[in-house]
Design an enzyme around this catalytic site. Structure first.
Site, mmCIF file in Angstrom:
data_model
loop_
_atom_site.group_PDB
_atom_site.id
_atom_site.type_symbol
_atom_site.label_atom_id
_atom_site.label_comp_id
_atom_site.label_asym_id
_atom_site.label_seq_id
_atom_site.Cartn_x
_atom_site.Cartn_y
_atom_site.Cartn_z
ATOM 1 N N CYS A 96 49.561 6.206 48.729
ATOM 2 C CA CYS A 96 49.512 5.597 50.063
ATOM 3 C C CYS A 96 50.653 6.096 50.934
ATOM 4 O O CYS A 96 50.511 6.224 52.143
ATOM 5 C CB CYS A 96 49.563 4.089 49.943
ATOM 6 S SG CYS A 96 50.956 3.532 48.947
ATOM 7 N N GLU A 154 55.935 -6.078 48.506
ATOM 8 C CA GLU A 154 56.073 -5.986 47.062
ATOM 9 C C GLU A 154 57.460 -5.439 46.766
ATOM 10 O O GLU A 154 58.136 -4.912 47.638
ATOM 11 C CB GLU A 154 55.021 -5.022 46.493
ATOM 12 C CG GLU A 154 53.583 -5.498 46.675
ATOM 13 C CD GLU A 154 53.151 -6.513 45.638
ATOM 14 O OE1 GLU A 154 54.006 -7.279 45.136
ATOM 15 O OE2 GLU A 154 51.959 -6.548 45.323
ATOM 16 N N ASN A 202 45.164 4.796 41.924
ATOM 17 C CA ASN A 202 46.060 5.960 41.996
ATOM 18 C C ASN A 202 47.296 5.866 41.104
ATOM 19 O O ASN A 202 47.748 6.868 40.568
ATOM 20 C CB ASN A 202 46.409 6.295 43.445
ATOM 21 C CG ASN A 202 47.008 5.138 44.180
ATOM 22 O OD1 ASN A 202 46.870 4.003 43.759
ATOM 23 N ND2 ASN A 202 47.684 5.403 45.264
HETATM 24 P P1 NAD Z 1 39.575 0.499 47.448
HETATM 25 O O1 NAD Z 1 39.909 -0.374 48.590
HETATM 26 O O2 NAD Z 1 38.258 1.160 47.422
HETATM 27 O O3 NAD Z 1 39.679 -0.290 46.069
HETATM 28 C C1 NAD Z 1 40.853 -0.971 45.691
HETATM 29 C C2 NAD Z 1 40.480 -2.087 44.749
HETATM 30 O O4 NAD Z 1 39.674 -3.024 45.460
HETATM 31 C C3 NAD Z 1 39.677 -1.655 43.538
HETATM 32 O O5 NAD Z 1 40.064 -2.434 42.423
HETATM 33 C C4 NAD Z 1 38.255 -2.010 43.943
HETATM 34 O O6 NAD Z 1 37.396 -2.242 42.843
HETATM 35 C C5 NAD Z 1 38.497 -3.288 44.717
HETATM 36 N N1 NAD Z 1 37.446 -3.648 45.669
HETATM 37 C C6 NAD Z 1 36.581 -2.822 46.311
HETATM 38 N N2 NAD Z 1 35.738 -3.540 47.086
HETATM 39 C C7 NAD Z 1 36.088 -4.839 46.948
HETATM 40 C C8 NAD Z 1 35.627 -6.052 47.502
HETATM 41 N N3 NAD Z 1 34.610 -6.092 48.366
HETATM 42 N N4 NAD Z 1 36.232 -7.214 47.151
HETATM 43 C C9 NAD Z 1 37.276 -7.192 46.297
HETATM 44 N N5 NAD Z 1 37.754 -6.076 45.726
HETATM 45 C C10 NAD Z 1 37.177 -4.911 46.059
HETATM 46 O O7 NAD Z 1 40.780 1.542 47.385
HETATM 47 P P2 NAD Z 1 40.932 2.743 46.405
HETATM 48 O O8 NAD Z 1 40.017 3.808 46.883
HETATM 49 O O9 NAD Z 1 40.832 2.268 45.002
HETATM 50 O O10 NAD Z 1 42.461 3.142 46.658
HETATM 51 C C11 NAD Z 1 42.838 3.981 47.665
HETATM 52 C C12 NAD Z 1 43.411 3.199 48.816
HETATM 53 O O11 NAD Z 1 44.460 2.370 48.378
HETATM 54 C C13 NAD Z 1 44.028 4.124 49.842
HETATM 55 O O12 NAD Z 1 43.681 3.693 51.129
HETATM 56 C C14 NAD Z 1 45.517 3.948 49.622
HETATM 57 O O13 NAD Z 1 46.320 4.250 50.719
HETATM 58 C C15 NAD Z 1 45.603 2.529 49.216
HETATM 59 N N6 NAD Z 1 46.842 2.286 48.463
HETATM 60 C C16 NAD Z 1 47.839 1.573 49.050
HETATM 61 C C17 NAD Z 1 49.037 1.365 48.375
HETATM 62 C C18 NAD Z 1 50.170 0.569 48.984
HETATM 63 O O14 NAD Z 1 51.025 0.107 48.249
HETATM 64 N N7 NAD Z 1 50.209 0.397 50.293
HETATM 65 C C19 NAD Z 1 49.190 1.879 47.097
HETATM 66 C C20 NAD Z 1 48.159 2.601 46.533
HETATM 67 C C21 NAD Z 1 46.967 2.793 47.234
#
Ligand code: NAD
Length: 495
Positions: free
Chosen positions: A294, A466, A162
């Protein structure tokens, strides 16, 4: 380093995005790569290398080899390199903004703000390279005791799609300032700017191997990074489900972990608030980045006495937004379909749709993954649309009568990322800010994301922090050293 840059420019067309390992762009060892999809047009996107465990191993080993030299570099030199990364981000701002827009379809101003924010992380932490320091502890005259804040070594960083370069910088800058070396795995849909960032780090003089990027799917490259035995700390930003699976692996390996996960944040508007401004900010809170943030304020809690008037103002402001200009598309067809599926869920749950609930009809947006900003009223906090993170521009409005009721509804959530409070009453501000279970509270504003302010979750939104000085504590581990200054008897039971 010059060779590495040259090899990128000559060997790889701009749109072929390769891993950045040991100071150079490299294809996957398996040769695998895949062409993504442009979210704004539905046409082809970047051609991205798909890493496997072998690429991760190469990156982690390069990082390991570079770790000690990076730890021992003069702190002024480390600071200069970090500052220079920030300078180069600003120099290449337009190019980086262009890359980010091609991956995400973001509007220009959003992309600019995020890339500038990435520069600010490096500038901020460049000034803090000497901060991870220990204490001298006075125990007995015959001992000298001190503590050290040491880097972990190789830190694995996994980021979502995002805010790609911004989130890569959010982790990379403090990790490097605290003398760690890093391997970053961005989301497979948004690889362009993270690799560009690593290239700029190399140009800024960071030694080869200190800043590596491995691209690819979470299930392959991501999980290989999590499982690599030489990783000493993991920083994950993403969904709760993947955070939980990473947490299980980390628990088995006793691996320190920072988890930045999702949210379903309550934005509470009391009757004494500046309602005009609150309405404008409430709209920004749920539509920024098409709701793919998020910390989106996706549950709007409105005091019943002003409910109808306030909802009208929010709907009016929402309907003035221009989809495709004020915010962009959803990132993938999957995400788009997920958001559309929540429109059906909302209908099934009996919520009242007051605007949106569909996709824009303009010809220019026809093939992109756009949805209209959407608002539901008559929502009960037990509904799925009030409990689940939709990650699209969808707002649910829930009325309340008393302060206690507002707090109870806000806290009746698995998540605990952000809480918003709109009131002119100082005592209420203090009471509600303390009572809401969230890592961040915004009073009479929404999500002013300064790099200096610590950021993180409570409850299912994650743990660790962070940003700010606080992040440095999460990129260092503590060691205490006890030196005998002469023969002495033990002063305490041995632990
Ligand atoms: P996601 O969990 O699908 O993916 C995030 C990352 O994890 C990607 O790089 C993905 O390739 C990797 N990933 C996926 N499966 C994995 C595994 N089994 N092992 C290791 N890595 C793996 O999330 P998304 O859809 O990319 O992002 C959206 C989510 O992120 C939302 O829930 C959002 O709220 C959260 N988010 C949180 C923050 C924060 O700072 N709290 C910031 C931005 C997004």
């Amino acid at each position: 380093m010059t060779d590495a840059l040259t090899s990128v420019r000559i060997d790889a067309p701009v749109d072929e995005i390769r891993h950045w390992i040991n100071g150079r762009a490299v294809p996957s060892l398996s040769g695998a790569h895949r062409v993504g999809t442009d979210p704004a047009t539905g046409g082809p996107g970047a051609d991205v290398a798909l890493g496997t465990a072998d690429d991760v191993d190469a990156a982690v080993r390069a990082a390991c080899d570079a770790a000690w030299a990076w730890r021992k570099i003069a702190s002024a030199d480390r600071a200069r390199i970090l500052w220079d990364i920030g300078r180069l981000i600003r120099r290449d701002l337009d190019e980086l903004v262009g890359l980010e827009i091609r991956d995400t379809g973001k509007p220009l101003e959003s992309a600019r703000a995020e890339v500038r924010g990435a520069a600010e992380y490096f500038e901020f932490y460049a000034g803090l390279v000497n901060l991870p320091a220990g204490d001298i502890i006075d125990v007995v005259p015959t001992q000298h005791v001190y503590t050290l804040r040491e880097p972990y070594g190789v830190v694995g960083v996994i980021t979502p799609w995002n805010l790609p370069i911004n989130q890569a910088a959010r982790a990379a800058a403090p990790a490097l300032a605290a003398s760690n070396v890093i391997v970053v795995k961005p989301a497979e849909t948004t690889s362009r700017t993270t690799t560009a960032l690593a290239r700029l780090a190399t140009e800024a003089g960071i030694p080869d191997g200190v800043f590596n990027v491995v691209l690819g799917k979470g299930s392959e490259a991501g999980s290989a990074l999590v499982e690599h035995p030489l990783i000493r700390k993991l920083v994950f930003t993403g969904s709760v489900a993947v955070g939980q699976s990473i947490g299980r692996v980390a628990a088995d390996r006793i691996l320190p972990l920072t988890l930045e996960l999702g949210g379903k944040s309550a934005n509470i508007v009391f009757e004494d608030a500046d309602l005009d401004f609150a309405a404008t900010e409430a709209v920004r809170a749920f539509t920024t980045n098409a709701g793919q943030v998020c910390s989106s304020g996706t549950r709007l809690l409105v005091q019943r006495s002003i409910h109808d008037e306030f909802v009208r103002a929010v709907v009016d402001a929402t309907e003035r937004l221009r989809v495709g200009e004020d915010f962009g598309p959803l990132i993938t067809r999957d995400q788009y379909e997920t958001v559309l599926s929540y429109f059906d869920i909302a209908q099934g749950e009996g919520a009242t749709l007051v605007t949106g609930g569909d996709r824009p009809t303009a010809d220019t947006l026809e093939d992109g993954f756009y949805v209209n900003p959407t608002i539901y009223t008559q929502v009960d906090n037990s509904m799925r649309i009030a409990r689940e993170e939709i990650f699209g521009p969808v707002l649910v409005v829930i009325p309340f009568d008393t302060e206690d009721e507002a707090i109870a509804i806000a806290n009746d959530s698995d998540f605990g990322l952000v809480g918003g409070v709109w009131t002119e009453d100082l005592s209420r501000t203090l009471r509600v800010s303390e009572a809401i279970e969230a890592g961040q509270i915004y009073v009479n504003t929404w999500s002013t994301a300064a790099v200096q302010t610590p950021f993180g979750g409570q409850k299912a939104s994650g743990y660790g922090r962070e940003k700010g000085i606080e992040a440095l504590n999460h990129y260092t581990q503590l060691k205490s050293v006890t030196i005998s200054l002469g023969p002495s008897r033990a002063v305490q039971a041995v632990e």
